[in-house]
Motif scaffolding. Structure first.
Motif, PDB file in Angstrom:
ATOM      1  N   LEU A 183       0.829  -1.199   0.000  1.00  0.00           N
ATOM      2  CA  LEU A 183       0.000   0.000   0.000  1.00  0.00           C
ATOM      3  C   LEU A 183       0.867   1.254   0.000  1.00  0.00           C
ATOM      4  O   LEU A 183       0.591   2.216  -0.741  1.00  0.00           O
ATOM      5  CB  LEU A 183      -0.915  -0.013   1.227  1.00  0.00           C
ATOM      6  N   LEU A 184       1.935   1.256   0.794  1.00  0.00           N
ATOM      7  CA  LEU A 184       2.856   2.407   0.805  1.00  0.00           C
ATOM      8  C   LEU A 184       3.469   2.616  -0.573  1.00  0.00           C
ATOM      9  O   LEU A 184       3.543   3.752  -1.067  1.00  0.00           O
ATOM     10  CB  LEU A 184       3.928   2.202   1.868  1.00  0.00           C
ATOM     11  N   ASN A 185       3.894   1.540  -1.205  1.00  0.00           N
ATOM     12  CA  ASN A 185       4.479   1.662  -2.546  1.00  0.00           C
ATOM     13  C   ASN A 185       3.464   2.182  -3.554  1.00  0.00           C
ATOM     14  O   ASN A 185       3.792   3.017  -4.416  1.00  0.00           O
ATOM     15  CB  ASN A 185       5.025   0.312  -3.000  1.00  0.00           C
ATOM     16  N   ASP A 186       2.224   1.706  -3.448  1.00  0.00           N
ATOM     17  CA  ASP A 186       1.178   2.155  -4.361  1.00  0.00           C
ATOM     18  C   ASP A 186       0.866   3.639  -4.159  1.00  0.00           C
ATOM     19  O   ASP A 186       0.600   4.369  -5.130  1.00  0.00           O
ATOM     20  CB  ASP A 186      -0.097   1.335  -4.154  1.00  0.00           C
ATOM     21  N   MET A 187       0.905   4.095  -2.918  1.00  0.00           N
ATOM     22  CA  MET A 187       0.643   5.506  -2.632  1.00  0.00           C
ATOM     23  C   MET A 187       1.745   6.389  -3.195  1.00  0.00           C
ATOM     24  O   MET A 187       1.485   7.441  -3.780  1.00  0.00           O
ATOM     25  CB  MET A 187       0.478   5.718  -1.123  1.00  0.00           C
TER      26      MET A 187
END
Length: 235
Positions: A183-187
């Protein structure tokens, strides 16, 4: 209870987890969480060189802040009510538990009053547990908070936080931590202004799994300070 020996053991376990996952132990902050433990226990670690400490409750944090040295970096890791932000805004190192836009705006207001930028993390309820706070682990929900934070000059969004469900088999937590990192990478991919780099995940029972999955901050209480004494009415 030998707090320093316990801390050394936690450090060794973090280092071993880093070795297994080809990481540098310097990438992982061990955040001692002293909920329901006396200020003297924190002082023991402080005297040994530790400066970052986490607390779950505002009143306990305030009491210990008043008792202990001024150069301690306090992290608010528990649920934070908007009407209590004002009590910690002038000195808090980071707030790990932001889960609403209204809370973001309150932190902005109190940061402006204190003339400082307050680092924050978005709390994500990856396990979708009804008993826990946090936004749902959906990119749209998290980006709504993140994009709002970018508009607030006294708030600095640094990353994400989660608390995994408690399983007897800690391997079940692995997918929770993996999801938060994804999720952090996607954000970051969704908005290159974010540059999120903090993953606050992993506690006493599962921090080694969290480190293997990319945690940059493990919040460890019992493994360092021992079992909590809930009869301590001073906090």
């Amino acid at each position: 209870m030998d707090i320093l020996a316990n801390m050394k053991e936690v450090q060794e376990r973090v280092a071993a987890a880093c070795k297994r996952s080809n990481r540098d132990p310097k990438e992982v902050t061990i955040l001692p969480v002293s909920k329901n433990h006396p200020a003297e226990d924190i002082q023991t670690l402080y005297d040994a060189g530790w400066r970052d400490f986490g607390e779950n409750y505002v009143q306990e944090l305030r009491n210990k802040h008043d008792e202990l040295p001024d150069d301690i970096h306090w992290h608010m890791i528990g649920h934070l009510q908007r009407n209590k932000v004002k009590y910690i805004a002038s000195y808090i190192q980071a707030i790990h538990s932001v889960d609403t836009i209204k809370l973001l705006h309150t932190i902005e207001k109190e940061g402006r009053k204190a003339d400082r930028v307050i680092p924050v993390l978005i709390e994500v309820n990856v396990g979708r547990e009804e008993s826990k706070f946090g936004v749902m682990p959906d990119l749209e929900d998290c980006m709504a908070l993140a994009n709002e934070a970018l508009e607030l000059p006294h708030v600095k969004l640094r990353g994400l936080m989660t608390s995994a469900p408690y399983y007897d088999d800690v391997e079940k937590d692995r997918s929770i931590f993996r999801k938060l990192k994804e999720l952090l990478n996607d954000m970051n991919a969704a908005n290159d202004q974010l540059q999120l780099d903090v993953l606050s995940m992993g506690m006493t029972h599962d921090f080694e799994i969290a480190v293997e999955e990319g945690s940059t901050c493990v919040r460890v209480g019992t493994a360092i300070f021992g079992k909590r004494d809930y009869s301590n009415k001073g906090y």
